[in-house]
Structures are given as C-alpha cells and as structure tokens.
Design an enzyme around this catalytic site. Structure first.
Site, PDB file in Angstrom:
ATOM      1  CG  ASP A   7     -10.498   5.885  -3.440  1.00 16.55           C
ATOM      2  OD1 ASP A   7     -10.801   7.089  -3.380  1.00 16.55           O
ATOM      3  OD2 ASP A   7     -11.112   5.065  -4.146  1.00 16.55           O
ATOM      4  CD  GLU A  67     -10.218  10.878  -3.556  1.00 16.80           C
ATOM      5  OE1 GLU A  67     -11.156  11.394  -4.189  1.00 16.80           O
ATOM      6  OE2 GLU A  67      -9.705   9.785  -3.865  1.00 16.80           O
ATOM      7  CG  ASP A 140     -12.550   1.425  -5.150  1.00 22.21           C
ATOM      8  OD1 ASP A 140     -13.118   2.520  -5.105  1.00 22.21           O
ATOM      9  OD2 ASP A 140     -13.111   0.374  -5.521  1.00 22.21           O
TER      10      ASP A 140
END
Length: 161
Positions: A7, A67, A140
């Site tokens: 992330d 991501e 996160d």
C-alpha cells in the site's frame, strides 16, 4: 506461492507477505515501512528502498501486488506518493518480481464484496477470510494484506492447487 502486497505512501507504506499453499492462504508477515515525517526526497526514497530490499531478501516473493493510485484533489501529495511508488516498482523490477496493480475499488470488492467498503469493513473481512484473531498496527498494513489477497486472485492461481 508467496505474494507481497504494498500500500504505497510517501513516508509510510504498508506491506504484507502472504503464502498460498493449495487452497490455504496464511499471513507470513505484515507491517509498515516508515520514514520520519518531514524527511525530504530523495532521502525518504532511499530509506523506503533499503527497507523494501530487506523484505524482498528475506521472503523472496513470487509476485507483488501494488495498489494503483488515484488522486482527485491534492496534487502535491499525489506527486510524493507516486515518487515512492516508482521506487517500489523499480526495486521489485530489480528483484525480478512480477507485479499486478489492483485499484482501490478492486481491493475493496475482492475482500469485502463492495467496492466502496471502509477500512473497518476491510479489516473485518480480512480477519474472516484469513482466520486471523486480530490485526494490529497501522491500517496501511491491513490495506497491504488486502492488496496481496486480491493479487493472488489476479495472478490466476487462486483456484489452482
């Protein structure tokens, strides 16, 4: 199969390593790569790279799920996150780790069934999907677990034994 989920962030990146054996998926590790707030580029990028190198050297993932980013408003924040995401992709390339890039909506839908789920919904879904008693640390890192989970499905190996 081991998959690394990332992330991205400019000073804090979530990471997770999942292992899939037959139809069982387990979390090997998760956490955050952190750089002190206010650390300027390129010092923050070098710190991110060094910490990611250590994770890659320890776990040797077969695939990474990073991501994809979407920023509608704050361009300054977006630029800094894209810089760190570039370092992540470069580092993965240097380690010959193939990459899939799910969107935030795909990650939410792949874990909760809804593309508009919130962080609490993702955390609850991950606990159920992966049989975890609890998830600690920063959200996160939970997002990185979700990215890795969805990355397994995107890799085409989800249903394979």
């Amino acid at each position: 199969m081991k998959i690394l989920g990332i992330d991205p962030g400019s000073h804090r990146l979530g990471y997770a390593v999942l292992q899939k054996e037959k139809s069982h998926i387990k979390v090997l590790t998760y956490g955050t790569i952190e750089v002190p707030p206010g650390t300027k580029s390129p010092v923050n990028l070098i710190a991110i790279r060094r910490q990611l190198d250590a994770i890659l050297d320890e776990y040797h993932p077969d695939l990474a799920s990073v991501e994809e980013l979407f920023f509608a408003k704050n361009r300054t924040t977006a630029a800094k996150v894209y810089e760190s995401r570039g370092v992540v992709l470069l580092t993965l390339g240097e380690h010959n780790v193939p990459v899939v890039e799910p969107t935030a909506s795909q990650i939410k839908k792949g874990t909760t069934g809804s593309g508009t789920a919130d962080k609490k919904g993702i955390k609850s879904a991950l606990k159920l999907l992966l049989g975890l008693a609890d998830l600690t640390g920063h959200d996160d890192s939970w997002d990185a677990i979700a990215s890795a989970y969805v990355g397994i499905a995107m890799s085409g190996s989800f249903g394979k034994r």
